[in-house]
Design a protein around this motif. Structure first.
Motif, PDB file in Angstrom:
ATOM      1  N   MET A   1      -7.885   3.812 -16.420  1.00 51.02           N
ATOM      2  CA  MET A   1      -7.363   4.736 -15.797  1.00 51.02           C
ATOM      3  C   MET A   1      -6.172   4.236 -16.384  1.00 51.02           C
ATOM      4  N   ASP A   2      -4.889   5.234 -16.161  1.00 48.56           N
ATOM      5  CA  ASP A   2      -4.168   5.036 -15.840  1.00 48.56           C
ATOM      6  C   ASP A   2      -3.691   3.683 -14.379  1.00 48.56           C
ATOM      7  N   VAL A   3      -3.314   2.980 -14.187  1.00 51.90           N
ATOM      8  CA  VAL A   3      -3.535   2.054 -13.322  1.00 51.90           C
ATOM      9  C   VAL A   3      -3.219   2.931 -11.980  1.00 51.90           C
ATOM     10  N   ASP A   4      -1.873   3.498 -12.525  1.00 52.35           N
ATOM     11  CA  ASP A   4      -1.297   4.526 -11.158  1.00 52.35           C
ATOM     12  C   ASP A   4      -1.875   5.561 -10.882  1.00 52.35           C
ATOM     13  N   GLU A   5      -3.542   6.228 -10.845  1.00 51.11           N
ATOM     14  CA  GLU A   5      -4.032   7.225 -10.837  1.00 51.11           C
ATOM     15  C   GLU A   5      -4.922   6.443 -10.185  1.00 51.11           C
ATOM     16  N   VAL A   6      -5.345   5.400  -9.702  1.00 48.96           N
ATOM     17  CA  VAL A   6      -6.451   4.970  -9.776  1.00 48.96           C
ATOM     18  C   VAL A   6      -6.485   5.672  -8.034  1.00 48.96           C
ATOM     19  N   TYR A   7      -5.775   4.916  -7.198  1.00 49.81           N
ATOM     20  CA  TYR A   7      -5.596   5.519  -5.500  1.00 49.81           C
ATOM     21  C   TYR A   7      -5.913   6.636  -5.709  1.00 49.81           C
TER      22      TYR A   7
ATOM     23  N   ALA B   1      -9.037   8.555  -3.905  1.00 58.88           N
ATOM     24  CA  ALA B   1      -9.126   9.091  -2.321  1.00 58.88           C
ATOM     25  C   ALA B   1      -9.823  10.870  -2.644  1.00 58.88           C
ATOM     26  N   GLY B   2      -9.860  11.267  -4.723  1.00 56.42           N
ATOM     27  CA  GLY B   2     -10.234  11.950  -4.626  1.00 56.42           C
ATOM     28  C   GLY B   2     -11.774  12.499  -4.944  1.00 56.42           C
ATOM     29  N   GLY B   3     -12.268  11.378  -5.016  1.00 60.26           N
ATOM     30  CA  GLY B   3     -13.500  11.217  -4.954  1.00 60.26           C
ATOM     31  C   GLY B   3     -14.274  10.570  -6.580  1.00 60.26           C
ATOM     32  N   ALA B   4     -13.566  10.488  -7.340  1.00 59.18           N
ATOM     33  CA  ALA B   4     -13.325  10.923  -9.116  1.00 59.18           C
ATOM     34  C   ALA B   4     -13.896   9.667  -9.043  1.00 59.18           C
TER      35      ALA B   4
ATOM     36  N   ASP C   1      -0.418  -3.222  -7.017  1.00 61.89           N
ATOM     37  CA  ASP C   1       0.480  -3.138  -6.451  1.00 61.89           C
ATOM     38  C   ASP C   1       2.201  -4.456  -5.913  1.00 61.89           C
ATOM     39  N   TYR C   2       2.784  -3.754  -5.539  1.00 59.55           N
ATOM     40  CA  TYR C   2       4.050  -4.305  -5.904  1.00 59.55           C
ATOM     41  C   TYR C   2       5.109  -4.060  -5.084  1.00 59.55           C
ATOM     42  N   PRO C   3       5.248  -5.650  -4.164  1.00 62.04           N
ATOM     43  CA  PRO C   3       5.912  -6.016  -3.402  1.00 62.04           C
ATOM     44  C   PRO C   3       7.482  -5.042  -3.201  1.00 62.04           C
ATOM     45  N   ASP C   4       8.189  -5.016  -4.598  1.00 60.15           N
ATOM     46  CA  ASP C   4       9.258  -4.421  -4.713  1.00 60.15           C
ATOM     47  C   ASP C   4       9.217  -2.834  -4.525  1.00 60.15           C
ATOM     48  N   VAL C   5       7.926  -2.285  -4.934  1.00 59.59           N
ATOM     49  CA  VAL C   5       7.658  -1.069  -5.315  1.00 59.59           C
ATOM     50  C   VAL C   5       6.422  -0.554  -4.388  1.00 59.59           C
ATOM     51  N   PRO C   6       5.960  -0.951  -3.229  1.00 63.34           N
ATOM     52  CA  PRO C   6       3.957  -0.565  -2.306  1.00 63.34           C
ATOM     53  C   PRO C   6       4.325   1.245  -3.199  1.00 63.34           C
ATOM     54  N   ILE C   7       2.511   0.753  -2.953  1.00 66.09           N
ATOM     55  CA  ILE C   7       1.963   2.229  -3.854  1.00 66.09           C
ATOM     56  C   ILE C   7       1.884   2.422  -2.033  1.00 66.09           C
ATOM     57  N   PRO C   8       2.196   3.712  -1.913  1.00 68.87           N
ATOM     58  CA  PRO C   8       2.412   4.281  -0.876  1.00 68.87           C
ATOM     59  C   PRO C   8       0.775   4.159  -0.079  1.00 68.87           C
ATOM     60  N   ARG C   9       0.934   4.323   1.177  1.00 64.59           N
ATOM     61  CA  ARG C   9      -0.436   3.658   1.826  1.00 64.59           C
ATOM     62  C   ARG C   9      -1.367   5.334   2.254  1.00 64.59           C
ATOM     63  N   ASP C  10      -2.446   5.452   1.634  1.00 65.81           N
ATOM     64  CA  ASP C  10      -3.027   6.866   2.359  1.00 65.81           C
ATOM     65  C   ASP C  10      -4.029   6.590   3.596  1.00 65.81           C
ATOM     66  N   PRO C  11      -4.109   6.517   5.101  1.00 62.27           N
ATOM     67  CA  PRO C  11      -4.876   5.954   6.107  1.00 62.27           C
ATOM     68  C   PRO C  11      -6.549   5.618   5.350  1.00 62.27           C
TER      69      PRO C  11
ATOM     70  N   VAL D   1      -5.562  -5.772  -6.316  1.00 63.49           N
ATOM     71  CA  VAL D   1      -6.452  -4.929  -5.516  1.00 63.49           C
ATOM     72  C   VAL D   1      -7.659  -4.415  -5.543  1.00 63.49           C
ATOM     73  N   VAL D   2      -8.606  -4.478  -4.892  1.00 61.95           N
ATOM     74  CA  VAL D   2      -9.410  -2.944  -4.870  1.00 61.95           C
ATOM     75  C   VAL D   2      -9.309  -1.937  -3.622  1.00 61.95           C
ATOM     76  N   VAL D   3      -9.836  -0.937  -4.225  1.00 62.70           N
ATOM     77  CA  VAL D   3      -9.364  -0.233  -3.534  1.00 62.70           C
ATOM     78  C   VAL D   3     -10.536   0.733  -3.050  1.00 62.70           C
ATOM     79  N   PHE D   4     -10.670   1.244  -2.369  1.00 64.10           N
ATOM     80  CA  PHE D   4     -12.183   1.510  -1.347  1.00 64.10           C
ATOM     81  C   PHE D   4     -11.666   2.800  -0.952  1.00 64.10           C
ATOM     82  N   ARG D   5     -12.799   3.903  -0.380  1.00 61.06           N
ATOM     83  CA  ARG D   5     -11.991   4.341   0.743  1.00 61.06           C
ATOM     84  C   ARG D   5     -12.413   4.285   2.154  1.00 61.06           C
ATOM     85  N   SER D   6     -12.398   4.830   3.456  1.00 62.43           N
ATOM     86  CA  SER D   6     -12.258   3.318   4.718  1.00 62.43           C
ATOM     87  C   SER D   6     -13.337   3.559   5.630  1.00 62.43           C
ATOM     88  N   PHE D   7     -14.136   4.949   5.038  1.00 63.70           N
ATOM     89  CA  PHE D   7     -15.450   4.885   5.669  1.00 63.70           C
ATOM     90  C   PHE D   7     -16.426   4.658   4.660  1.00 63.70           C
ATOM     91  N   ALA D   8     -16.395   3.994   3.407  1.00 65.61           N
ATOM     92  CA  ALA D   8     -17.008   3.328   2.607  1.00 65.61           C
ATOM     93  C   ALA D   8     -17.200   1.780   3.144  1.00 65.61           C
TER      94      ALA D   8
END
Length: 306
Positions: free
Chosen positions: A129-135, A139-142, A150-160, A272-279
């Motif tokens: 998938m498009d790398v900008d879509e993975v977050y 989050a949506g459970g897809a 993630d880029y230090p100059d333009v960090p991805i917005p963090r979802d709690p 980075v690897v991204v997963f839902r906090s409860f998982a």
């Protein structure tokens, strides 16, 4: 109500994406398949959930109400899966992982080999998938987890609701046509102000990160070719039509006859690897994350372990 998780997920993704086509791309369905999911959901509820507005669709009040509850239902379902996994005596189950081109070619294959060796009961299903879509996809459970950038100059917005764990840290270099800068081994971004650039869209995090670094160096890059695909970018540099920034992992996607110069400025990207906090404590997720972390020790020259 007689509905399925797939139908609810289609509705939730529609609130995030806004179009049937975008939902289809995210979930790996056809647009017709997404429409069928929504139609089945309308039949089950006996209510109209969508209305057409020109070429787009929007949720009715009933659709918006159900989407809100659907997200909670899907979260509860995912938490139940995690709880059931913890009751087993072995790590087993199916994981869905989203990934981008570099990850698909260089990172996931050795990780899957290790997963098969350590946890034969784990089945991993991957989706490019498009790398900008993975977050949003996580989050949506897809997908259950995803490899992202993630880029230090333009960090991805963090979802709690998401946990982001750094695996690799790569420094960018400058790719130039072979022989274009004889005798040079190191260069400043400012020295490229009169050269044409090959870059992704400035609407992408990658494009914005490079643009930010160039502006910090005091110039606006002359973007001659707007290209997302890394292999195509390297081919264009090899053809002599412009310069671009690259990392070691990017260079491995396509062997090319180009010169690679060290940059005086520090430009990095973090894989980075991204997963839902409860998982976080879901056995299958924890096992795959551990494998990905372990594989960070087998990096190409120039990468830094996260």
């Amino acid at each position: 109500m007689d509905w399925t998780s797939a139908q609810l997920r289609s509705l939730v993704e529609l609130t995030r994406r806004g179009t049937i086509t975008a939902v289809a791309e995210t979930l790996g369905y056809t647009p017709g398949g997404v429409s069928q999911q929504i139609a089945a959901l309308e039949k089950s509820t006996g209510m109209q959930l969508l209305r057409r507005v020109g070429r787009r669709v929007e949720l009715t009040d009933a659709g918006a109400t159900l989407a809100l509850h659907a997200e909670r239902i899907l979260t509860t379902e995912a938490e139940a899966v995690e709880a059931l996994e913890r009751t087993r005596n072995e790590v087993s189950g199916t994981l869905r992982i989203g990934l981008f081109a570099t990850a698909a070619a260089e990172i996931l294959p050795p990780a899957l080999q290790q997963v098969r060796a350590r946890h034969p009961g784990v089945t991993v299903r991957s989706r490019d998938m498009d790398v900008d879509e993975v977050y949003d996809a996580v989050a949506g459970g897809a997908v259950d987890l995803a490899l992202g950038l993630d880029y230090p100059d333009v960090p991805i917005p963090r979802d709690p609701s998401l946990r982001v764990t750094e695996l690799y840290r790569e420094r960018f270099s400058l790719a130039v046509p072979a022989g274009a800068m004889p005798g040079r081994r190191r260069i400043s971004l400012a020295d490229t102000r009169d050269r044409g650039w090959i870059l992704p869209s400035v609407g992408s995090y990658y494009g914005r990160a490079v643009l930010t670094a160039c502006r910090r160096a005091g110039f606006e890059p002359q973007v001659l070719h707007e290209v997302t695909d890394t292999a195509a970018t390297l081919a264009l540099v090899e053809a002599g039509v412009g310069v671009s920034v690259v990392t070691d992992l990017m260079l491995r996607l396509r062997p090319s006859r180009i010169d690679v110069l060290d940059l005086q400025e520090v430009m990095e990207r973090h894989i980075v690897v991204v997963f839902r906090s409860f998982a976080e404590h879901r056995p299958t997720v924890a096992a795959l994350v551990d494998v990905l972390r372990a594989s960070a020790g087998q990096l190409p020259p120039g990468a830094v372990k996260g």
